[in-house]
Scaffold this motif. Structure first.
Motif, PDB file in Angstrom:
ATOM      1  N   ARG A 122      50.388   1.356  -9.845  1.00 19.14           N
ATOM      2  CA  ARG A 122      49.144   1.240 -10.477  1.00 19.14           C
ATOM      3  C   ARG A 122      49.499   0.476 -11.933  1.00 19.14           C
ATOM      4  N   PHE A 123      48.832  -0.757 -12.065  1.00 24.14           N
ATOM      5  CA  PHE A 123      49.047  -1.683 -13.060  1.00 24.14           C
ATOM      6  C   PHE A 123      48.318  -1.052 -14.413  1.00 24.14           C
ATOM      7  N   ASP A 124      48.833  -1.579 -15.658  1.00 21.21           N
ATOM      8  CA  ASP A 124      48.442  -1.013 -16.936  1.00 21.21           C
ATOM      9  C   ASP A 124      47.039  -0.908 -17.088  1.00 21.21           C
ATOM     10  N   ASN A 125      46.235  -1.681 -16.343  1.00 23.94           N
ATOM     11  CA  ASN A 125      44.631  -1.896 -16.613  1.00 23.94           C
ATOM     12  C   ASN A 125      43.914  -0.702 -15.656  1.00 23.94           C
ATOM     13  N   GLY A 126      44.775  -0.041 -14.689  1.00 24.82           N
ATOM     14  CA  GLY A 126      44.177   1.100 -14.006  1.00 24.82           C
ATOM     15  C   GLY A 126      44.142   0.688 -12.601  1.00 24.82           C
ATOM     16  N   PHE A 127      44.283  -0.622 -12.484  1.00 24.91           N
ATOM     17  CA  PHE A 127      44.358  -0.825 -10.805  1.00 24.91           C
ATOM     18  C   PHE A 127      45.377  -0.211 -10.221  1.00 24.91           C
ATOM     19  N   THR A 128      44.939   0.426  -8.864  1.00 26.99           N
ATOM     20  CA  THR A 128      46.161   0.735  -7.958  1.00 26.99           C
ATOM     21  C   THR A 128      46.206  -0.321  -6.925  1.00 26.99           C
ATOM     22  N   ALA A 129      47.375  -1.005  -6.822  1.00 29.02           N
ATOM     23  CA  ALA A 129      47.588  -1.994  -5.985  1.00 29.02           C
ATOM     24  C   ALA A 129      48.354  -1.390  -4.753  1.00 29.02           C
ATOM     25  N   LEU A 130      49.152  -0.340  -4.976  1.00 31.00           N
ATOM     26  CA  LEU A 130      49.631   0.288  -3.770  1.00 31.00           C
ATOM     27  C   LEU A 130      49.517   1.652  -3.545  1.00 31.00           C
TER      28      LEU A 130
ATOM     29  N   ASP B  48      58.353 -15.312  -0.252  1.00 28.68           N
ATOM     30  CA  ASP B  48      56.982 -15.022  -0.429  1.00 28.68           C
ATOM     31  C   ASP B  48      56.061 -16.132  -0.232  1.00 28.68           C
ATOM     32  N   GLU B  49      55.463 -16.110   0.812  1.00 28.52           N
ATOM     33  CA  GLU B  49      54.758 -17.256   1.339  1.00 28.52           C
ATOM     34  C   GLU B  49      55.449 -18.489   1.292  1.00 28.52           C
ATOM     35  N   PRO B  50      56.562 -18.873   2.062  1.00 27.00           N
ATOM     36  CA  PRO B  50      57.442 -19.922   1.729  1.00 27.00           C
ATOM     37  C   PRO B  50      56.787 -20.866   2.214  1.00 27.00           C
TER      38      PRO B  50
ATOM     39  N   GLY C  52      48.662  -9.552   5.698  1.00 23.21           N
ATOM     40  CA  GLY C  52      47.483  -8.861   5.205  1.00 23.21           C
ATOM     41  C   GLY C  52      46.614  -9.968   4.682  1.00 23.21           C
ATOM     42  N   PRO C  53      45.278  -9.570   3.930  1.00 22.59           N
ATOM     43  CA  PRO C  53      44.453 -10.484   3.402  1.00 22.59           C
ATOM     44  C   PRO C  53      44.789 -10.540   2.106  1.00 22.59           C
ATOM     45  N   SER C  54      44.576 -11.705   1.234  1.00 22.81           N
ATOM     46  CA  SER C  54      45.001 -11.908  -0.214  1.00 22.81           C
ATOM     47  C   SER C  54      44.555 -10.820  -1.193  1.00 22.81           C
ATOM     48  N   GLY C  55      45.308 -10.377  -1.814  1.00 20.19           N
ATOM     49  CA  GLY C  55      45.247  -9.323  -2.758  1.00 20.19           C
ATOM     50  C   GLY C  55      45.541  -7.843  -2.144  1.00 20.19           C
ATOM     51  N   CYS C  56      45.984  -7.792  -1.086  1.00 19.97           N
ATOM     52  CA  CYS C  56      46.356  -6.505  -0.380  1.00 19.97           C
ATOM     53  C   CYS C  56      47.604  -5.603  -0.944  1.00 19.97           C
ATOM     54  N   GLY C  57      48.384  -6.472  -1.805  1.00 16.70           N
ATOM     55  CA  GLY C  57      49.619  -6.099  -2.359  1.00 16.70           C
ATOM     56  C   GLY C  57      50.800  -6.169  -1.832  1.00 16.70           C
ATOM     57  N   LYS C  58      50.870  -7.587  -0.898  1.00 12.94           N
ATOM     58  CA  LYS C  58      52.077  -8.075  -0.130  1.00 12.94           C
ATOM     59  C   LYS C  58      53.069  -8.451  -1.444  1.00 12.94           C
ATOM     60  N   SER C  59      52.657  -9.213  -2.345  1.00 14.20           N
ATOM     61  CA  SER C  59      53.805  -9.634  -3.354  1.00 14.20           C
ATOM     62  C   SER C  59      54.328  -8.475  -4.306  1.00 14.20           C
ATOM     63  N   THR C  60      53.317  -7.742  -4.423  1.00 16.51           N
ATOM     64  CA  THR C  60      53.588  -6.466  -5.387  1.00 16.51           C
ATOM     65  C   THR C  60      54.829  -5.787  -4.523  1.00 16.51           C
ATOM     66  N   ILE C  61      54.715  -5.711  -3.432  1.00 21.78           N
ATOM     67  CA  ILE C  61      55.929  -4.936  -2.710  1.00 21.78           C
ATOM     68  C   ILE C  61      57.083  -5.574  -2.637  1.00 21.78           C
TER      69      ILE C  61
HETATM   70  P1  ATP Z   1      47.993 -12.936  -2.306  1.00 17.98           P
HETATM   71  O1  ATP Z   1      48.251 -13.147  -0.569  1.00 17.98           O
HETATM   72  O2  ATP Z   1      46.765 -13.512  -2.485  1.00 17.98           O
HETATM   73  O3  ATP Z   1      49.140 -13.453  -2.799  1.00 17.98           O
HETATM   74  P2  ATP Z   1      49.028 -10.161  -2.271  1.00 17.98           P
HETATM   75  O4  ATP Z   1      48.546  -9.573  -1.097  1.00 17.98           O
HETATM   76  O5  ATP Z   1      50.256 -10.742  -2.341  1.00 17.98           O
HETATM   77  O6  ATP Z   1      47.872 -11.226  -2.601  1.00 17.98           O
HETATM   78  P3  ATP Z   1      49.078  -9.004  -5.036  1.00 17.98           P
HETATM   79  O7  ATP Z   1      49.797 -10.323  -5.492  1.00 17.98           O
HETATM   80  O8  ATP Z   1      50.465  -7.821  -4.425  1.00 17.98           O
HETATM   81  O9  ATP Z   1      48.666  -9.162  -3.592  1.00 17.98           O
HETATM   82  O10 ATP Z   1      48.154  -8.078  -5.770  1.00 17.98           O
HETATM   83  C1  ATP Z   1      47.629  -7.044  -5.258  1.00 17.98           C
HETATM   84  C2  ATP Z   1      46.412  -6.542  -6.117  1.00 17.98           C
HETATM   85  O11 ATP Z   1      46.926  -6.363  -7.573  1.00 17.98           O
HETATM   86  C3  ATP Z   1      45.394  -7.842  -6.271  1.00 17.98           C
HETATM   87  O12 ATP Z   1      44.310  -7.210  -6.291  1.00 17.98           O
HETATM   88  C4  ATP Z   1      46.040  -8.211  -7.850  1.00 17.98           C
HETATM   89  O13 ATP Z   1      44.678  -8.862  -8.447  1.00 17.98           O
HETATM   90  C5  ATP Z   1      46.484  -6.995  -8.379  1.00 17.98           C
HETATM   91  N1  ATP Z   1      47.360  -7.337  -9.574  1.00 17.98           N
HETATM   92  C6  ATP Z   1      48.406  -7.978  -9.327  1.00 17.98           C
HETATM   93  N2  ATP Z   1      49.189  -8.081 -10.427  1.00 17.98           N
HETATM   94  C7  ATP Z   1      48.563  -7.277 -11.319  1.00 17.98           C
HETATM   95  C8  ATP Z   1      48.714  -6.952 -12.672  1.00 17.98           C
HETATM   96  N3  ATP Z   1      50.047  -7.511 -13.480  1.00 17.98           N
HETATM   97  N4  ATP Z   1      47.945  -6.415 -13.225  1.00 17.98           N
HETATM   98  C9  ATP Z   1      46.758  -5.924 -12.847  1.00 17.98           C
HETATM   99  N5  ATP Z   1      46.572  -6.285 -11.291  1.00 17.98           N
HETATM  100  C10 ATP Z   1      47.526  -6.809 -10.812  1.00 17.98           C
END
Ligand code: ATP
Length: 356
Positions: free
Chosen positions: A10-18, A159-161, A35-44
């Motif tokens: 969960r990021f500081d802004n309260g958004f749950t990414a995973l 990461d998306e190399p 997975g689609p853009s924003g699904c959390g791949k890079s976060t993992i």
């Molecule tokens: P993409 O394919 O577009 O790179 P992704 O699957 O890698 O997407 P992530 O970069 O892991 O997605 O981001 C997952 C979600 O977390 C997104 O909705 C993103 O906006 C949000 N997010 C990422 N970093 C932060 C952050 N520092 N603070 C708040 N939200 C974040």
């Protein structure tokens, strides 16, 4: 072995990414996070590398938690989409660099010897004296991968190399990456949003949506046995045919036509299919256009040639069904009777869960 256990972010802004992400990667496997853009791949990836801290769960390498281990001590190689090469250094200097600083620090001559060995492996020896700015995208990416490999990481994260490369080059470099990963025997996690890339390169695929693992399986399993409607829709080209149906009185009602529920193979039913609303899904290669004997007669209004095959598009009262046929069967503006191979079809309930 990498074990991801109930990982939350969960990021500081309260958004749950995973949310409660769990999976294991065997030593030497190449696994794609898809997975689609924003699904959390890079976060993992960033959590595995230690660039982010999880809000819950654990990450273990060979059974030991690394949550408290500093990124530099996790022995991970990271390759990014934008290469991140040092522009003022030659290719050789870029590849050698990690061996001349920090914990890998060694004599220059030794670093050069190792760098040159790996440059041979990745076919970039002849670029040795060039600066990154004079290289093509594919060459720059090869340099970035070589620079990650010289450090002999246990795990390679990519990461998306390939996303900055043109289509033909992507094909070539992804084959090279697979060959390299297998040759070096490294465990690799590769992020992509391109299903075809994931299907062709991976030992296994983790398909994500909105921070949740949808299915973790072999590439062919995702295609043949999708766990839910999201997976069925995401995997496969052309996109799987989906139709809203209702089930009542032992019949599947498609609107324009009905099919007895008994057409479905009993052994493939996951649960009892009770009366109600469902989504019926069937891949275009499992729909055969014939002269007669099908479930519905429809007219084809368009066709799209894809190499040796052709996708016929049938439409009737808003219902669209696509069928893949060989090029010699390409037709337009003819009526055909569509035969569905029910033993390969899927049925999902209103929650998107697979019931058949
Ligand atoms: P993409 O394919 O577009 O790179 P992704 O699957 O890698 O997407 P992530 O970069 O892991 O997605 O981001 C997952 C979600 O977390 C997104 O909705 C993103 O906006 C949000 N997010 C990422 N970093 C932060 C952050 N520092 N603070 C708040 N939200 C974040």
């Amino acid at each position: 072995m990498i074990d991801i256990i109930n990982l939350n972010k969960r990021f500081d802004n309260g958004f749950t990414a995973l949310e409660s992400v769990s999976f294991s990667v065997k030593k030497g496997d190449l696994v794609c996070l898809l997975g689609p853009s924003g699904c959390g791949k890079s976060t993992i990836l960033n959590l595995i590398a230690g660039l982010l801290t999880p809000t819950g769960g654990d990450i273990q390498f060979d059974g030991a938690s690394v949550i408290k281990t500093a990124p530099k001590d996790r022995n991970i190689g990271f390759v990014f989409q934008n290469y991140a090469l040092y522009p003022h250094m030659t290719v050789l200097e870029n590849v050698m660099f990690p061996l001349t600083v920090g914990k890998h620090k060694m004599a220059k001559a030794e670093a050069q010897k190792i760098a040159e060995e790996y440059m041979k492996l990745t076919n970039i020896e002849e670029l040795s004296g060039k600066k990154p700015g004079t290289l093509s995208g594919g060459q720059q990416q090869r340099v970035a991968i070589t620079r990650a490999l010289v450090q002999k990481p246990d795990i390679l994260l990519l990461d998306e190399p390939l996303s900055n490369l043109d289509a033909r080059l992507r094909l070539r470099i992804r084959e090279e990456i697979r060959r390299l990963v297998k040759e070096v025997g490294i465990t690799a996690i590769f992020v992509t949003h391109d299903q075809e890339e994931a299907l062709s390169i991976s030992d296994k695929i983790i398909l994500m949506n909105e921070g949740v693992v949808q299915q973790y399986a072999l590439p062919q399993e995702l295609y043949l046995e999708p766990a839910n409607l999201f997976v069925a829709n995401f995997i496969g080209s052309p996109i799987i045919n989906t139709m809203k149906i209702t089930v009542a009185d032992g019949q599947m009602n498609f609107g324009d036509f009905q099919v007895p529920l008994s057409s479905l193979t009993d052994s493939r039913k996951k649960t009892e299919i009770t009366d109600g609303s469902y989504t019926f899904a069937i891949r275009s290669e499992d729909v055969k256009p014939e002269i007669s004997g099908g479930v519905v007669e429809m007219e084809t209004d368009d066709n799209e040639v894809i190499g040796r095959d052709c996708i016929l598009r049938f439409e009737k009262n808003g219902l669209v069904v696509k069928s893949v046929v060989t090029l010699d069967q390409a037709v337009k503006n003819v009526t055909r009777s569509l035969i569905f191979n029910f033993s390969k079809a899927f049925v999902f309930n209103e929650a998107g869960e697979r019931v058949y």
